[in-house]
Design a protein around this motif. Structure first.
Motif, short mmCIF file in Angstrom:
data_model
loop_
_atom_site.label_atom_id
_atom_site.label_comp_id
_atom_site.label_asym_id
_atom_site.label_seq_id
_atom_site.Cartn_x
_atom_site.Cartn_y
_atom_site.Cartn_z
N LEU A 1 0.92 -1.12 0.05
CA LEU A 1 0.20 0.10 0.05
C LEU A 1 1.05 1.28 0.00
O LEU A 1 0.43 2.19 -0.75
N GLY B 1 2.46 1.59 -3.42
CA GLY B 1 1.22 1.48 -4.63
C GLY B 1 1.50 0.44 -5.80
O GLY B 1 1.04 0.86 -6.62
N PRO C 1 -2.98 -3.38 -4.44
CA PRO C 1 -3.34 -2.10 -4.18
C PRO C 1 -4.41 -1.71 -5.08
O PRO C 1 -4.10 -1.79 -6.40
N PRO D 1 -5.65 1.76 -6.44
CA PRO D 1 -5.48 3.14 -6.56
C PRO D 1 -6.53 4.00 -7.22
O PRO D 1 -7.50 3.36 -8.08
N THR E 1 -4.61 5.37 -2.27
CA THR E 1 -5.31 3.85 -2.39
C THR E 1 -6.20 3.73 -1.76
O THR E 1 -6.51 4.35 -0.43
#
Length: 840
Positions: free
Chosen positions: A381, A384, A411, A413, A418
Motif C-alpha cells: 500500500l 502502490g 493495491p 488506486p 489508495t
C-alpha cells in the motif's frame, strides 16, 4: 484406432446401417451444416461421435455422429479391451487430450491410424458415478491440440450429452443428442454468407440476442442491430469478407435486449473459403460468456469488467464483480477485498464465504484490522505497486494460509490515493504469466475507481436514508377503535430521498387525523419542503382547527415560501367514536375504502388545487360514514402510476389488491399493496387505517356557561346533576371543586364564551373548560399568606389524576381527569349519549 472422422466440410452422412434403408432415389444429404456441426467448428473440431457400451459391456457401439464427412468411415464398434482412446477413456473415467504425435501410439492392435496428423479427444460420459459412454472429438488438420477454452467447452458439452443419456435410459434417445445438448447449454449457431448478407440461425441464438423468431428476416444486419455501437467495429472485423482470413476467430460483444438488459455474448466462428460450387461462408456459434472459461489475456475481459463496474452502484456490487473477474478466470482459491479507512482495513468481501476457508485471525479479528499488523500489505500500500508472491513464501500470521501456492497483493488506486487492497490466493503452486500480470494490473485500477464511487454512493444513500427517516414519523400512535400502519419506499434512481410523506396525529382521545402528501421532485429541496409541510400540518391540526382550515393555513404557508415547488395533500379527520371522516383533498389522489364485505371503492372527495399554487384557494370538506371493519387507504402516485402504468389502471390494480388482502392483519395488507414494485421511478407512501369502532364509548355532556354573577353556581348544578345521572356520585366532591376553579379562572381571566364539557369513560371523569384566550393558565411561582389568588390551579392539580391545557380553534381548553373511586368501567346499562345542560 482409425481416424474418427469422415470429412472436412459439409455435414455428416448416414451411417452404413442407415444407408441401406434409405430410398436410392432420394436426394443427396443437405450440404448446409447443422447446429451441432457449427458447434464443432467453434470447438476446433471436425467431427464428434458418441459411443455407448453394448449389452454385455465388452464393446463400445457407435450411437451418433456429427461433423464433416470424410473418406474414412467411423468405426461402428470398438472393443473395450482394445487400445483405442475411446476405450481407454471409458475404462479409466478420465479424458484424453491427444496431439497428433500422441495419437500415433493409440492404434488398434498396434496399428497406426492412417490420419494421425490431427488432434483427438476422448471424454468419458459419466453421471452420478455411472459410465454411460464416451465422446470422441477429432480436430482440424491445422491444429496441434485443443486450446484451454475449447477443452472447457467440450467438457461442458460432454456433461450435457451424458445428462441426456442418463435421462433417456429405458426410452428412445432424442433425435439428435448433439443438438439437444447444445440447447441445454444455451449455445446458438449460425451460417453467414457474406456476399449476400443472409444468415441462417437457430432459435437459441435469436433468444440470446433478444430477438423473436417471428421478427427475424434472415438478414445479418437485423442481428447486428442488437449489438452495442461500441462493439460493432469488432464484430465487423470478424464477419466482413474483405478482412477475413480462413481459420477460427473469436471475440466477445454486448447486446441490448428489449427489456433493457445488457448481455455479454461470446462468438466463435470459422471461415470456409470459396469452392467451385459454394460461396464463402462463415460458420460459428454464440453463447453467453458464462459457458466459456475466459482466458486471462483476453482484452474483451477488461472491456466486460469496465462496462460491468460502470453499472455497479454499491460496494457489494463491486465486490461481486471482482470475484467474477478474477477467481474463476485465474483458477484462484481465494479472493479478498478490503477498503482502506485511515490506518485500518475494512473487509468488504471474502470468497469463498465459509469461515473454514480463511485463517483463524481473519475469522476472529476481521473485518477490522490495523494495517500495522500486516507488513506485507503495508509495504504494498505504501509503494502502490502490485506484489506477486510465489509458492512457499513465509508470511506474517495474518496472511498465512491465504495463498500457500501463490499470493497476489493488488493495491487499488483511485484519485491519487489508495482506496483499498485485493488479495488473490492459490493453494497449488501457481506461476504468474505476463498475461495474468496485465489482467491483475488493469483490474486493480478499474476496481479502485469503482470502489471509490461505490463508497460515495453508499455514503450518499445512508445520508438520504437518515434524512428520510428523520422527516417521517418513527412510529405511529396507538388509536382507540382502530389500527394505523404506513409504508414508505424511496425511489431507486437518483438521490433516494423524495417528497412523499405521511402522518397520523392524535387530536384527542376519540379523534385522529390522517395525512398523506407529495412534494414535487426528488431532491434534498423536495425533502426539506416535505419536512416543513409535515410540521406545519401537524401544528395546525393540534391547534384544533377543522380540516379545511388546516389545509388552508398550510397552503398559505407554502405560497409564502421562496420555492417553486408545490405539494399535494389529502387530510382526513376521523371521529373514532361516531365513525365519521371529514376529508379535504388538495390536488392529491382520492382515498380508497375497503368495506367489511370486501368491496372497494374510490371515495369521491371534492378537491382543491395543490398547495402552494393559489393563496386564496378554497378546500371544501367531504363527510363519509364508517362502519366497523372498514379499511381506509391513502396512497401517493408512486404506487399507482409509472411510465408503463397509466393512473386509472394503477388505481384499479390497487383496488383489486385491497379487496384481496386480509384485513385482520393491516401490516400484511400494506405489504400486499406495496408488492414487488421492481425498479421504482418514484417514491411510494401508503397509509392504512382499519376502523374497528370503540369498544367502550364515552358518555358526554356539555353546557355553555352564562356570564352571570352566579355562573359558577349554575356550572356546579349542571355538573352535580350530570354525575347523579351517570351514577358516579363517589367523585362528586373532587369534580365539583375542579369545575369551580376552572370556570372561575375562565370567567375572570378571559373574554368571550366559556364552555364546560364532561365525559365519563373507563372509570374516569374528564372535565374540560374551553375559553377564547390562547394563553395557557400559569401557576404562580410563590404563594404566600398575603396572596389573594393563585391557589386554584394548585388545588386542581392536587385533586386530578392528570391535568393540562391544549390549544383549540379560537382559544384553549383546560382539562382535568378524576378517577371515580371503586369504578373501573362504565356502567353496563349506560348508553353513550351527548347531553346539554340547563337550570333545574
Amino acid at each position: 484406432m482409425s481416424h474418427d472422422g469422415r470429412a472436412r466440410t459439409g455435414v455428416s452422412e448416414p451411417r452404413a446401417s442407415d444407408a441401406g434403408a434409405a430410398d436410392p432415389r432420394a436426394p443427396s444429404p443437405v450440404s448446409e451444416p447443422t447446429a451441432s456441426d457449427r458447434a464443432l467448428v467453434f470447438a476446433g473440431a471436425a467431427l464428434a461421435a458418441v459411443y455407448v457400451p453394448d449389452a454385455r459391456r465388452d464393446a463400445l457401439l457407435l450411437a451418433e455422429t456429427a461433423g464433416c464427412p470424410a473418406t474414412d468411415p467411423v468405426p461402428e464398434r470398438l472393443p473395450l479391451s482394445g487400445g483405442s482412446p475411446a476405450a481407454h477413456a471409458f475404462r479409466t473415467g478420465r479424458p484424453l487430450w491427444l496431439s497428433p504425435t500422441d495419437l500415433a501410439s493409440y492404434g488398434e492392435d498396434g496399428s497406426t491410424p492412417p490420419h494421425a496428423e490431427v488432434p483427438l479427444a476422448a471424454l468419458p460420459l459419466t453421471t452420478e458415478g455411472r459410465r454411460l459412454g464416451c465422446l470422441v472429438v477429432v480436430g482440424f488438420e491445422a491444429h496441434d491440440g485443443f486450446e484451454a477454452q475449447q477443452r472447457h467447452f467440450l467438457e461442458r458439452y460432454a456433461d450435457a450429452v451424458a445428462g441426456l443419456l442418463q435421462s433417456g435410459a429405458g426410452r428412445p434417445a432424442p433425435a439428435s443428442l448433439f443438438d439437444a445438448a447444445l440447447r441445454g447449454l444455451r449455445v446458438g449457431s449460425f451460417v453467414l454468407v457474406p456476399d449476400t448478407g443472409l444468415v441462417e440461425t437457430d432459435e437459441t441464438l435469436l433468444e440470446l440476442v433478444g430477438s423473436a423468431p417471428d421478427d427475424f428476416d434472415g438478414k445479418a444486419d437485423t442481428l447486428l442491430a442488437h449489438a452495442l455501437p461500441e462493439d460493432m467495429h469488432a464484430l465487423m472485423s470478424v464477419l466482413e469478407p474483405s478482412t477475413q482470413v480462413v481459420g477460427p476467430r473469436e471475440l466477445e460483444f454486448r447486446v441490448r435486449c428489449p427489456t433493457g438488459e445488457m448481455r455479454w455474448l461470446s462468438l466463435g466462428c470459422r471461415v470456409l473459403p470459396h469452392t467451385d460450387d459454394r460461396p464463402q461462408r462463415v460458420l460459428g456459434v454464440v453463447t453467453e460468456t458464462s459457458v466459456l472459461r475466459r482466458s486471462p489475456d483476453d482484452v474483451s475481459r477488461i472491456q466486460w469488467l469496465t462496462a460491468a463496474l460502470d453499472e455497479a452502484a454499491t460496494v457489494r456490487d463491486v465486490s461481486r464483480l471482482v470475484v467474477t473477474a478474477l477467481r474463476e478466470p485465474l483458477g484462484a482459491d481465494r479472493v479478498a477485498l478490503a477498503e482502506l479507512q485511515g490506518d485500518r482495513l475494512m473487509v468488504t468481501l471474502l470468497d469463498p464465504p465459509q469461515p473454514a476457508a480463511w485463517p483463524e485471525m481473519w475469522r476472529s479479528e476481521w473485518p477490522e484490522a490495523p494495517i500495522s499488523t500486516l507488513p506485507t500489505l503495508q509495504l504494498a500500500l505504501r509503494d502502490g505497486r502490485m506484489d506477486l508472491w510465489p509458492a512457499g513464501t513465509a508470511f506474517e500470521p495474518g496472511l498465512a494460509g491465504i495463498g500457500t501456492g501463490g499470493l497476489a497483493v493488488l493495491p487499488l488506486p483511485a484519485k491519487g490515493r489508495t482506496a483499498g487492497v485485493c488479495l488473490v490466493g492459490w493453494d497449488q503452486p501457481h506461476e504468474f504469466v505476463p498475461e495474468e500480470r496485465s489482467l491483475l494490473t488493469a483490474t486493480a485500477v478499474l476496481v479502485g475507481q469503482a470502489l471509490t464511487r461505490a463508497h460515495a454512493h453508499d455514503a450518499e444513500e445512508e445520508l438520504a436514508t437518515m434524512l428520510q427517516r428523520s422527516l417521517l414519523p418513527r412510529r405511529l400512535p396507538e388509536l382507540p377503535g382502530g389500527t394505523a400502519v404506513a409504508r414508505y419506499l424511496p425511489a431507486r434512481r437518483g438521490l433516494q430521498v423524495g417528497g412523499d410523506w405521511y402522518d397520523v396525529i392524535a387530536l384527542s382521545e376519540d379523534r385522529v387525523a390522517l395525512v398523506i402528501g407529495d412534494v414535487q421532485g426528488h431532491s434534498a429541496a423536495a425533502a426539506t419542503i416535505m419536512g416543513q409541510m409535515r410540521t406545519a400540518v401537524r401544528a395546525y391540526a393540534v391547534e384544533g382547527h377543522p380540516p379545511d382550515v388546516v389545509i388552508s393555513h398550510a397552503n398559505r404557508l407554502l405560497v409564502g415560501m421562496e420555492t417553486d415547488l408545490f405539494a399535494t395533500c389529502c387530510y382526513a379527520e376521523v371521529d373514532m367514536e361516531e365513525g365519521t371522516i371529514l376529508f379535504v383533498r388538495a390536488g392529491h389522489l382520492s382515498p380508497l375504502v375497503r368495506h367489511p364485505d370486501g368491496t372497494t371503492e374510490e371515495v369521491q372527495v371534492e378537491g382543491g388545487p395543490p398547495l402552494g399554487v393559489l393563496a386564496e384557494a378554497e378546500f371544501p370538506m367531504t363527510s363519509v360514514a364508517l362502519t366497523p371493519g372498514t379499511v381506509l387507504a391513502l396512497v401517493t402516485d408512486g404506487l399507482v402510476e409509472a411510465s408503463d402504468l397509466p393512473l386509472d389502471e394503477g388505481m384499479d390494480q390497487t383496488r383489486t389488491a385491497l379487496a384481496a388482502a386480509e384485513p385482520t392483519d393491516p401490516g400484511r395488507m400494506a405489504d400486499d399493496l406495496i408488492g414487488d414494485l421492481g425498479r421504482r421511478e418514484d417514491d411510494v407512501a401508503l397509509l392504512l387505517l382499519r376502523y374497528d369502532g370503540m369498544k367502550t364509548r364515552p358518555i358526554k355532556a356539555g353546557w355553555a356557561v352564562w356570564r352571570l354573577p352566579d355562573a359558577v353556581m349554575h356550572a356546579r348544578r349542571f355538573t352535580a346533576r350530570t354525575l347523579r345521572r351517570w351514577q358516579v356520585q363517589e367523585a362528586a366532591d373532587a369534580v365539583l371543586l375542579v369545575v369551580s376553579e376552572l370556570v372561575t379562572n375562565a370567567l375572570v381571566h378571559t373574554q368571550g364564551p366559556v364552555r364546560i364539557d364532561l365525559m365519563l369513560r373507563a372509570g374516569r371523569v374528564r372535565v374540560c373548560v374551553s375559553d377564547s384566550s390562547p394563553r395557557a393558565p400559569a401557576k404562580p411561582v410563590i404563594v404566600d399568606w398575603e396572596s389573594t389568588g393563585g391557589r386554584g390551579l394548585m388545588l386542581v392539580e392536587a385533586m386530578s389524576e392528570s391535568f393540562g391545557s391544549m390549544p383549540v380553534a379560537g382559544g384553549k381548553q383546560v382539562w382535568s381527569e378524576i378517577v371515580v373511586p371503586g369504578r373501573e368501567s362504565v356502567p353496563a346499562d349506560a348508553e353513550p349519549r351527548a347531553e346539554r345542560g340547563g337550570l333545574l
